[in-house]
Each structure stands twice: as C-alpha cells, then as structure tokens.
Design an enzyme around this catalytic site. Structure first.
Site, PDB file in Angstrom:
ATOM      1  N   SER A 245      22.172  11.388  53.909  1.00 29.15           N
ATOM      2  CA  SER A 245      21.303  10.274  53.509  1.00 29.15           C
ATOM      3  C   SER A 245      20.122  10.120  54.454  1.00 29.15           C
ATOM      4  O   SER A 245      19.094   9.585  54.059  1.00 29.15           O
ATOM      5  CB  SER A 245      22.094   8.967  53.514  1.00 29.15           C
ATOM      6  OG  SER A 245      23.109   9.021  52.568  1.00 29.15           O
TER       7      SER A 245
ATOM      8  N   GLU B 100      16.747  13.593  45.530  1.00 30.75           N
ATOM      9  CA  GLU B 100      15.575  13.833  46.382  1.00 30.75           C
ATOM     10  C   GLU B 100      15.705  15.224  47.004  1.00 30.75           C
ATOM     11  O   GLU B 100      16.703  15.521  47.657  1.00 30.75           O
ATOM     12  CB  GLU B 100      15.492  12.776  47.488  1.00 30.75           C
ATOM     13  CG  GLU B 100      15.196  11.381  46.966  1.00 30.75           C
ATOM     14  CD  GLU B 100      15.283  10.303  48.051  1.00 30.75           C
ATOM     15  OE1 GLU B 100      14.416   9.436  48.082  1.00 30.75           O
ATOM     16  OE2 GLU B 100      16.237  10.342  48.860  1.00 30.75           O
TER      17      GLU B 100
ATOM     18  N   ASN C 128      15.915   5.548  50.402  1.00 31.54           N
ATOM     19  CA  ASN C 128      16.606   4.789  51.447  1.00 31.54           C
ATOM     20  C   ASN C 128      15.645   4.012  52.342  1.00 31.54           C
ATOM     21  O   ASN C 128      16.028   2.997  52.928  1.00 31.54           O
ATOM     22  CB  ASN C 128      17.520   5.694  52.273  1.00 31.54           C
ATOM     23  CG  ASN C 128      18.851   5.887  51.557  1.00 31.54           C
ATOM     24  OD1 ASN C 128      19.244   5.041  50.749  1.00 31.54           O
ATOM     25  ND2 ASN C 128      19.524   6.981  51.810  1.00 31.54           N
TER      26      ASN C 128
HETATM   27  P1  NAD Z   1      33.020  10.083  52.917  1.00 32.48           P
HETATM   28  O1  NAD Z   1      33.426   9.573  54.239  1.00 32.48           O
HETATM   29  O2  NAD Z   1      33.508   9.401  51.690  1.00 32.48           O
HETATM   30  O3  NAD Z   1      33.407  11.638  52.799  1.00 32.48           O
HETATM   31  C1  NAD Z   1      33.116  12.551  53.805  1.00 32.48           C
HETATM   32  C2  NAD Z   1      34.157  13.657  53.726  1.00 32.48           C
HETATM   33  O4  NAD Z   1      33.804  14.687  54.649  1.00 32.48           O
HETATM   34  C3  NAD Z   1      35.566  13.198  54.095  1.00 32.48           C
HETATM   35  O5  NAD Z   1      36.440  13.468  53.011  1.00 32.48           O
HETATM   36  C4  NAD Z   1      35.898  14.010  55.335  1.00 32.48           C
HETATM   37  O6  NAD Z   1      37.270  14.363  55.426  1.00 32.48           O
HETATM   38  C5  NAD Z   1      35.016  15.233  55.109  1.00 32.48           C
HETATM   39  N1  NAD Z   1      34.801  16.053  56.292  1.00 32.48           N
HETATM   40  C6  NAD Z   1      34.653  15.644  57.586  1.00 32.48           C
HETATM   41  N2  NAD Z   1      34.504  16.733  58.379  1.00 32.48           N
HETATM   42  C7  NAD Z   1      34.541  17.819  57.576  1.00 32.48           C
HETATM   43  C8  NAD Z   1      34.445  19.232  57.810  1.00 32.48           C
HETATM   44  N3  NAD Z   1      34.293  19.732  59.042  1.00 32.48           N
HETATM   45  N4  NAD Z   1      34.549  20.069  56.752  1.00 32.48           N
HETATM   46  C9  NAD Z   1      34.733  19.572  55.493  1.00 32.48           C
HETATM   47  N5  NAD Z   1      34.838  18.246  55.222  1.00 32.48           N
HETATM   48  C10 NAD Z   1      34.731  17.391  56.247  1.00 32.48           C
HETATM   49  O7  NAD Z   1      31.415  10.126  52.947  1.00 32.48           O
HETATM   50  P2  NAD Z   1      30.405  10.104  51.706  1.00 32.48           P
HETATM   51  O8  NAD Z   1      30.051   8.698  51.426  1.00 32.48           O
HETATM   52  O9  NAD Z   1      30.915  10.990  50.622  1.00 32.48           O
HETATM   53  O10 NAD Z   1      29.110  10.756  52.390  1.00 32.48           O
HETATM   54  C11 NAD Z   1      29.031  12.157  52.548  1.00 32.48           C
HETATM   55  C12 NAD Z   1      27.580  12.551  52.789  1.00 32.48           C
HETATM   56  O11 NAD Z   1      26.800  12.137  51.658  1.00 32.48           O
HETATM   57  C13 NAD Z   1      26.954  11.873  54.014  1.00 32.48           C
HETATM   58  O12 NAD Z   1      26.067  12.769  54.630  1.00 32.48           O
HETATM   59  C14 NAD Z   1      26.204  10.705  53.422  1.00 32.48           C
HETATM   60  O13 NAD Z   1      25.092  10.338  54.200  1.00 32.48           O
HETATM   61  C15 NAD Z   1      25.752  11.290  52.101  1.00 32.48           C
HETATM   62  N6  NAD Z   1      25.502  10.309  51.035  1.00 32.48           N
HETATM   63  C16 NAD Z   1      26.342   9.245  50.856  1.00 32.48           C
HETATM   64  C17 NAD Z   1      26.084   8.339  49.823  1.00 32.48           C
HETATM   65  C18 NAD Z   1      26.999   7.171  49.579  1.00 32.48           C
HETATM   66  O14 NAD Z   1      26.580   6.249  48.874  1.00 32.48           O
HETATM   67  N7  NAD Z   1      28.216   7.148  50.072  1.00 32.48           N
HETATM   68  C19 NAD Z   1      24.981   8.546  48.984  1.00 32.48           C
HETATM   69  C20 NAD Z   1      24.160   9.658  49.173  1.00 32.48           C
HETATM   70  C21 NAD Z   1      24.433  10.554  50.212  1.00 32.48           C
END
Ligand code: NAD
Length: 292
Positions: free
Chosen positions: A123, A156, A195
C-alpha cells in the site's frame, strides 16, 4: 514477455488481500499458486475457495464447470520454491513491513524464472525500495489492488525509476485481463494516488473524533450521505485492519520523524488493545455478534 505468455501467477501471502487476488486470477483463467508461511492462513484461504465458488454458482454468476475449473487452477503451499516454479508473474501481498518485503524479494529473485515480473501489492512501499535487492529491477513494479480485491475495480500500477516501460505496460494489461480498471502513475510517490487522498480523509476524521467534535458513527454517516462514499472512514479502517493503519503510520513516522505522521492516540490505543477491526471482532465498531 507478451501478455499471452503469462500462464502462471504466484501470489505471496494468503491474508486479506492475497487470498482474494489468488481467487480473482484463478477465475480469470490463470494457474495460481498462493504461498504463505502460515498454514493457518492457507487453510482460511482454502476454506474461502470452498464457499466462494459454489456461492457464485448459486448466484448464477458462473457455471458449475467454470467454478470447478477455477478451483482446480488454484493451489496453496508453504513451499516458496514449489510456488515459484514456472511462474510468469508474481504478486507479493505479504505483511506490510519493509525488511520482510526486501527478504521476500531476494527469495523471489533467486527462485523465479528469469523472465518473471515481480510486482508488489504494497500500500505504501514504492517498488524501488525492494527492486535493488533483485538482479532484475527493470521487472519490478507496484501493482496495487484495493480491498476487497475480488470486487474493487481500481489497480494502481506504478512505474518506478528502474521499471521498464514494457513491465509497466504488461502489468497494466494483466490488470485488464483480471477485469480491473488500472491507472498508471508515471513516477513513484509515497501513498500513490488513492491512499494519499484517503490518508487526508482519515486524518481529518480521527482529528474530529479525538477532539470530541462527533462520534465515529456520525462522522461515517456524514461521509456516506454527504460525499457519497460507500463506507465512512471508520468502517473502512475496520475492514482494512487498524493494525495495518498502525504499521503504515509507524513506518512512515520512523522514516520522516515528523510528529504529523505519528498514529493518532485512538489508533495506538486500538492497536495495543488488539481491537483491529472485523478480523478481531472489534474495532471502531463491535462485530462480536457478526456471523459473516
Ligand atoms: P494480512 O496480514 O492479512 O496478510 C499478510 C500475509 O502475509 C499473512 O497471511 C502472513 O502470514 C503472510 N506472510 C508474512 N510473511 C510471509 C512470507 N515470508 N512469505 C509468505 N507470506 C508471508 O495483510 P493484507 O491486508 O493482506 O496486506 C498484504 C499486503 O497488501 C500489504 O503489503 C498491504 O499493504 C497490501 N494491501 C492491503 C490492503 C488492505 O486493505 N488490507 C489493500 C491494498 C494493499
């Protein structure tokens, strides 16, 4: 690589975003390998697939054959090497921590075929912050989906300083094949487009809440009914995760040292209490009776 050469996509992370991006890509005809370090997260993603696909069939959105085929294209693993074998395009959606992402990109570069594009769904981290640990910085870019990724149309795509024009165009085209409406950022900027706009709204909403001007419910109500947003800023943070908001603000604050970038007292309090939103049953709102 041309768009039609992309057959297999690897999604790193099976959390909030990763499980939905994986499902989306499988529905759109790609072989998908979703990899996570957590077996528990992978099980949740498997369970989601088991209910989501039949649900789409029941709603008449896809045939039983299409659902079966999409399910068969989707696999889950904790083995990075297995997940990355024959991968043409990687979408990294792991936890929003820079050092972790840099480690992951090192691994992605080591284990992916040389032609594979490595995109991050981060993000806030621009791709040049991870591209330098790879031997293919021209094939690294931002591909930022929105939550829930199966529903939200915007993606994006950011052209970093090392990203080739070809990688950016390929990522734009892949987004269209995933039935999204991509927007292109010609250069990196913290928070991208959406964002940055959202942060400004959230900061103002938290200021109004923290200074006792109005309740979270009324601020949300005003934003929905006056500005036409589908969700108010507090409902939205409950959906995206208050832990995520906290980590993003702390990372930014540690980087800039600017007190204006510090998480607000309300965010810190909710983070410490474990009130992270829907995922923990409580955030700005209470979801303990929510069966969904
Ligand atoms: P989340 O915490 O729900 O999921 C993250 C996952 O990554 C977890 O399941 C964790 O076990 C896994 N993980 C950690 N280390 C790892 C590794 N070494 N190898 C593989 N998996 C690993 O987080 P999320 O909300 O899904 O966010 C994930 C990414 O997407 C972030 O970079 C976030 O900024 C981005 N994002 C989030 C949103 C949102 O609304 N939640 C929206 C757009 C982008």
């Amino acid at each position: 690589m041309k768009i039609d050469d992309i057959k297999k996509i690897c999604v790193v992370g099976a959390g909030n975003m990763g499980h939905q991006i994986s499902m989306l890509a499988a529905i759109c005809g790609y072989q998908v390998s979703c990899v996570d370090v957590s077996e528990e997260q992978l099980n949740k993603a498997r369970d989601f697939a088991k209910t989501y696909l039949p649900g789409r069939v029941a709603k008449g959105k896809m045939s039983e054959e299409e659902a079966k085929a999409a399910g068969a294209r989707l696999s889950f693993t904790t083995d990075m090497k297995e997940a990355l074998a024959d991968t043409d395009f990687v979408i990294e959606a792991a936890t929003e921590k820079l050092e972790l992402k840099r480690q992951i990109f090192k691994e992605l570069d080591r284990l992916s075929p040389p032609h594979a594009v490595l995109a991050t769904n981060s993000s806030f981290f621009v791709s040049s912050m991870v591209a330098d640990v790879t031997s293919r910085p021209d094939k690294v870019c931002n591909m930022h989906f929105f939550n829930p990724a199966l529903v939200m149309k915007c993606v994006e795509v950011v052209q970093g300083p090392y990203t080739s024009e070809q990688t950016t165009e390929l990522t734009m085209e892949l987004s269209r094949r995933l039935k999204k409406e991509p927007v292109k950022l010609n250069k990196e900027i913290y928070g991208f487009l959406v964002n940055r706009i959202l942060s400004a709204i959230n900061n103002e909403a938290l200021y109004l809440l923290d200074t006792g001007v109005a309740s979270a419910e009324d601020i949300d109500k005003a934003v929905v009914n006056a500005l036409g947003h589908p969700l108010g800023p507090f409902r939205l943070q409950d959906l995206t995760g208050i832990d995520l908001s906290y980590h993003i603000m702390m990372e930014r604050y540690n980087e800039t040292g600017d007190p204006a970038d510090k998480p607000s007292p309300t965010i810190v309090e909710k983070y410490v209490k474990g009130e992270w939103g829907q995922k923990t049953g409580k955030g700005f709102y209470d979801y303990s009776n929510d069966k969904a």
